[in-house]
Scaffold this motif. Structure first.
Motif, PDB file in Angstrom:
ATOM      1  N   PHE A 341      -3.329  55.780  17.100  1.00 27.64           N
ATOM      2  CA  PHE A 341      -3.318  54.754  16.061  1.00 27.64           C
ATOM      3  C   PHE A 341      -3.976  53.514  16.628  1.00 27.64           C
ATOM      4  CE2 PHE A 341      -0.722  57.588  13.890  1.00 27.64           C
ATOM      5  CZ  PHE A 341      -0.262  57.099  12.671  1.00 27.64           C
ATOM      6  N   ASP A 342      -4.969  52.979  15.916  1.00 32.80           N
ATOM      7  CA  ASP A 342      -5.723  51.840  16.431  1.00 32.80           C
ATOM      8  C   ASP A 342      -5.642  50.692  15.416  1.00 32.80           C
ATOM      9  OD1 ASP A 342      -7.419  50.119  17.717  1.00 32.80           O
ATOM     10  OD2 ASP A 342      -9.239  51.299  17.362  1.00 32.80           O
ATOM     11  N   HIS A 343      -4.717  49.747  15.677  1.00 37.22           N
ATOM     12  CA  HIS A 343      -4.530  48.570  14.827  1.00 37.22           C
ATOM     13  C   HIS A 343      -4.416  48.962  13.350  1.00 37.22           C
ATOM     14  CE1 HIS A 343      -5.273  45.887  18.199  1.00 37.22           C
ATOM     15  NE2 HIS A 343      -6.341  46.627  18.516  1.00 37.22           N
ATOM     16  N   VAL A 344      -3.444  49.815  13.043  1.00 37.94           N
ATOM     17  CA  VAL A 344      -3.283  50.382  11.701  1.00 37.94           C
ATOM     18  C   VAL A 344      -2.431  49.467  10.823  1.00 37.94           C
ATOM     19  CG1 VAL A 344      -2.231  52.284  10.392  1.00 37.94           C
ATOM     20  CG2 VAL A 344      -3.630  52.756  12.431  1.00 37.94           C
ATOM     21  N   ASP A 352       2.735  45.069   3.446  1.00 33.90           N
ATOM     22  CA  ASP A 352       2.469  46.123   4.435  1.00 33.90           C
ATOM     23  C   ASP A 352       3.764  46.641   5.027  1.00 33.90           C
ATOM     24  OD1 ASP A 352      -0.300  46.176   4.219  1.00 33.90           O
ATOM     25  OD2 ASP A 352      -0.541  44.482   5.596  1.00 33.90           O
ATOM     26  N   VAL A 353       3.868  47.969   5.105  1.00 36.28           N
ATOM     27  CA  VAL A 353       4.975  48.615   5.812  1.00 36.28           C
ATOM     28  C   VAL A 353       4.619  48.774   7.285  1.00 36.28           C
ATOM     29  CG1 VAL A 353       6.390  50.704   5.959  1.00 36.28           C
ATOM     30  CG2 VAL A 353       5.670  49.838   3.721  1.00 36.28           C
ATOM     31  N   ILE A 354       3.368  49.120   7.547  1.00 35.42           N
ATOM     32  CA  ILE A 354       2.834  49.258   8.908  1.00 35.42           C
ATOM     33  C   ILE A 354       1.905  48.079   9.159  1.00 35.42           C
ATOM     34  CG2 ILE A 354       1.568  50.749  10.486  1.00 35.42           C
ATOM     35  CD1 ILE A 354       4.152  51.974   9.460  1.00 35.42           C
ATOM     36  N   LYS A 355       2.170  47.340  10.216  1.00 40.46           N
ATOM     37  CA  LYS A 355       1.382  46.138  10.489  1.00 40.46           C
ATOM     38  C   LYS A 355       0.855  46.161  11.916  1.00 40.46           C
ATOM     39  CE  LYS A 355       4.355  43.391   7.427  1.00 40.46           C
ATOM     40  NZ  LYS A 355       5.261  42.214   7.331  1.00 40.46           N
ATOM     41  N   ASP A 356      -0.445  46.317  12.050  1.00 35.86           N
ATOM     42  CA  ASP A 356      -1.125  46.237  13.341  1.00 35.86           C
ATOM     43  C   ASP A 356      -0.450  47.125  14.396  1.00 35.86           C
ATOM     44  OD1 ASP A 356      -3.083  45.456  15.089  1.00 35.86           O
ATOM     45  OD2 ASP A 356      -2.060  43.615  15.689  1.00 35.86           O
ATOM     46  N   THR A 379       6.175  57.323   7.107  1.00 36.16           N
ATOM     47  CA  THR A 379       4.848  56.824   6.743  1.00 36.16           C
ATOM     48  C   THR A 379       3.841  57.110   7.848  1.00 36.16           C
ATOM     49  OG1 THR A 379       5.815  55.080   5.380  1.00 36.16           O
ATOM     50  CG2 THR A 379       3.556  54.748   6.125  1.00 36.16           C
ATOM     51  N   LEU A 380       4.250  56.930   9.126  1.00 41.62           N
ATOM     52  CA  LEU A 380       3.341  57.221  10.237  1.00 41.62           C
ATOM     53  C   LEU A 380       2.890  58.683  10.210  1.00 41.62           C
ATOM     54  CD1 LEU A 380       5.068  55.283  13.180  1.00 41.62           C
ATOM     55  CD2 LEU A 380       2.979  54.645  11.963  1.00 41.62           C
ATOM     56  N   CYS A 381       3.841  59.587   9.952  1.00 45.21           N
ATOM     57  CA  CYS A 381       3.491  61.015   9.883  1.00 45.21           C
ATOM     58  C   CYS A 381       2.565  61.299   8.698  1.00 45.21           C
ATOM     59  CB  CYS A 381       4.754  61.863   9.771  1.00 45.21           C
ATOM     60  SG  CYS A 381       5.833  61.751  11.210  1.00 45.21           S
ATOM     61  N   ASN A 382       2.824  60.630   7.567  1.00 47.72           N
ATOM     62  CA  ASN A 382       1.970  60.824   6.384  1.00 47.72           C
ATOM     63  C   ASN A 382       0.543  60.345   6.627  1.00 47.72           C
ATOM     64  OD1 ASN A 382       4.027  61.935   4.843  1.00 47.72           O
ATOM     65  ND2 ASN A 382       4.633  59.978   3.937  1.00 47.72           N
ATOM     66  N   LEU A 383       0.412  59.283   7.423  1.00 50.32           N
ATOM     67  CA  LEU A 383      -0.929  58.778   7.737  1.00 50.32           C
ATOM     68  C   LEU A 383      -1.677  59.725   8.665  1.00 50.32           C
ATOM     69  CD1 LEU A 383      -0.173  54.958   8.255  1.00 50.32           C
ATOM     70  CD2 LEU A 383      -1.219  56.071   6.254  1.00 50.32           C
ATOM     71  N   ILE A 384      -0.968  60.392   9.568  1.00 46.75           N
ATOM     72  CA  ILE A 384      -1.619  61.385  10.451  1.00 46.75           C
ATOM     73  C   ILE A 384      -2.165  62.542   9.620  1.00 46.75           C
ATOM     74  CG2 ILE A 384      -1.239  63.061  12.314  1.00 46.75           C
ATOM     75  CD1 ILE A 384       0.946  61.143  13.376  1.00 46.75           C
ATOM     76  N   VAL A 390      -5.109  54.624   5.328  1.00 46.35           N
ATOM     77  CA  VAL A 390      -4.754  53.317   5.891  1.00 46.35           C
ATOM     78  C   VAL A 390      -5.494  52.227   5.135  1.00 46.35           C
ATOM     79  CG1 VAL A 390      -4.313  54.285   8.170  1.00 46.35           C
ATOM     80  CG2 VAL A 390      -6.597  53.431   7.607  1.00 46.35           C
ATOM     81  N   SER A 391      -4.891  51.036   5.072  1.00 48.23           N
ATOM     82  CA  SER A 391      -5.578  49.896   4.473  1.00 48.23           C
ATOM     83  C   SER A 391      -6.345  49.106   5.528  1.00 48.23           C
ATOM     84  CB  SER A 391      -4.570  48.984   3.764  1.00 48.23           C
ATOM     85  OG  SER A 391      -3.536  48.591   4.653  1.00 48.23           O
ATOM     86  N   GLY A 392      -6.052  49.386   6.798  1.00 46.10           N
ATOM     87  CA  GLY A 392      -6.772  48.744   7.890  1.00 46.10           C
ATOM     88  C   GLY A 392      -6.573  49.531   9.172  1.00 46.10           C
TER      89      GLY A 392
END
Length: 421
Positions: A341-344, A352-356, A379-384, A390-392
């Motif tokens: 994960f790179d600055h997600v 945002d639920v996930i911030k940087d 959410t982290l697993c869903n993004l993988i 991701v929005s960023g």
């Protein structure tokens, strides 16, 4: 109306040839339906002419006319059957194709799409929208095109025999067409509102059914029904508004045609009394006056339904045109399986639920993500797995951004046991 008809014809694609052939069969079917009336009127006229002049009437004509009428009736049913064979299957085949295409598209959009789009809206488009198109689309086009095509042929026949009656028929058809335009404009105005009311009703029903167990547990039946009752009331109001706007124009449309029919009958009798038409022809004109507009009368329903179909097709196009998340993806074969994960950044709504967030999961290792409920573990697993984008920042698997993969080539590397198995 014309734009919607052209749109439906374009939608038919390779099936257009069958549609056009169906128009031809529909045209002849209408003439075969009117034929027995002409033959009967002509026969009655000959009988009256014979009785008036004292001349002998050839009884063989009576039997011959009965045979002609029987043949015309049989031909009408035959051509109706052929029209159905060519036209009725078109919508069912095309809507089945579109249902599969929409299903395929919805399989390959981000889950975020289902949060942005209301479930009731999607369900309404896929069910009500497609059902309207499936059951009414080709039928309305055939009614509109066939009605005016038959009127045109009858008008040309009248113009050849009696220009005056042709002008009367043209005036009635032109006046009715103006009221049809009003119906179409009214329907187009209310179609989005009616669709929204259907969406709200579907959404409220789904929400009520889903929460029924909780509602009953806490004795909140009345409060839960409030949204559903409000949606039902709005749907009722919209449909009543549509009817109040449709009915006056439809009555004027029918009045125009009926007035023209009476005027045609009067003109036929006047010309008959003046000796310009023989008695058999006069009766034929009188009978014809009540059938000439038979194909135009139901067009008011077409004008209304075509507006609804046009809005339904807009909804379906919007669903079909959703960008699939792997449209530009490649089938990537991985030779390593580390995750980074790179600055997600990511959020389901405005926040945002996930911030940087940045971290690396080395290949061959086991990682546990620990945190309170709602902190973003799932959410982290869903993004993988790229259930959401991701929005960023960037999520990488095996050194590749997950957005570079096709869905299949990414997910074949992932196994997941969900909370709700």
């Amino acid at each position: 109306m014309f734009k919607t008809i052209a749109r439906i014809i374009r939608w038919c694609g390779a099936q257009r040839k069958k549609l056009y052939i169906g128009f031809v069969f529909s045209f002849f079917s209408t003439w075969f339906a009117a034929g027995p009336v002409f033959v009967a009127a002509y026969t009655v006229g000959m009988l009256l002419e014979s009785a008036r002049s004292g001349a002998d009437f050839d009884a063989r004509w009576t039997y011959f006319s009965l045979i002609i009428i029987a043949v015309l009736v049989a031909l009408r049913f035959l051509f109706d059957y052929l029209r159905s064979v060519f036209q009725e299957t078109i919508c069912y085949e095309l809507v089945a194709r579109d249902r599969l295409a929409i299903g395929e598209a919805l399989k390959r959009v981000s889950l975020g799409y289902f949060q942005q789009m209301d479930t009731g809206s999607m369900l309404n488009a896929i069910t009500t929208g497609l059902n309207t198109l499936e059951n009414m689309g080709i039928r309305m086009v055939d009614t509109f095109v066939g009605g005016y095509l038959n009127f045109l042929c009858i008008f040309l026949s009248l113009a050849f025999i009696s220009p005056l009656t042709a002008l009367i028929a043209l005036a009635g058809a032109a006046l009715s067409f103006l009221f049809l335009l009003l119906i179409g404009r009214h329907s187009a105005k209310f179609a989005p509102r009616a669709t929204q009311a259907e969406r709200d009703l579907t959404s409220a029903t789904l929400e009520y059914v889903r929460g029924l167990a909780t509602v009953k547990s806490f004795g909140q039946d009345g409060a839960a029904l409030a949204a559903l009752s409000e949606a039902c009331a709005e749907s009722r109001k919209v449909n009543l508004d549509i009817e109040w706007g449709y009915t006056p124009s439809n009555c004027l449309h029918l009045l125009s045609l009926k007035t023209a029919s009476v005027s045609l009958t009067a003109a036929a009798f006047i010309m008959g009394l003046a000796g310009e038409l023989s008695l058999p022809l006069m009766l034929m004109f009188a009978f014809l006056s009540f059938t000439i507009f038979a194909g135009l009368e139901p067009i008011s329903d077409s004008a209304h339904v075509l507006s609804i179909i046009n809005h339904a097709m807009d909804q379906l196009d919007a669903l079909r045109e959703q960008r699939t998340i792997d449209k530009d993806g490649r089938d990537i074969a991985l030779n390593r399986f580390d995750i980074a994960f790179d600055h997600v950044y990511f959020g389901y709504g405005e926040g945002d639920v996930i911030k940087d967030v940045s971290f690396t999961l080395p290949m061959g290792s086991t990682t546990a993500i620990v945190g309170p409920s709602g902190s973003g573990k799932t959410t982290l697993c869903n993004l993988i797995a790229r259930f959401y984008d991701v929005s960023g920042g960037t999520v990488r698997v095996g050194g590749h951004d997950v957005r570079e993969f096709t869905c299949d080539s990414l997910l074949k590397n992932i196994s997941m046991v969900f909370q709700n198995v």
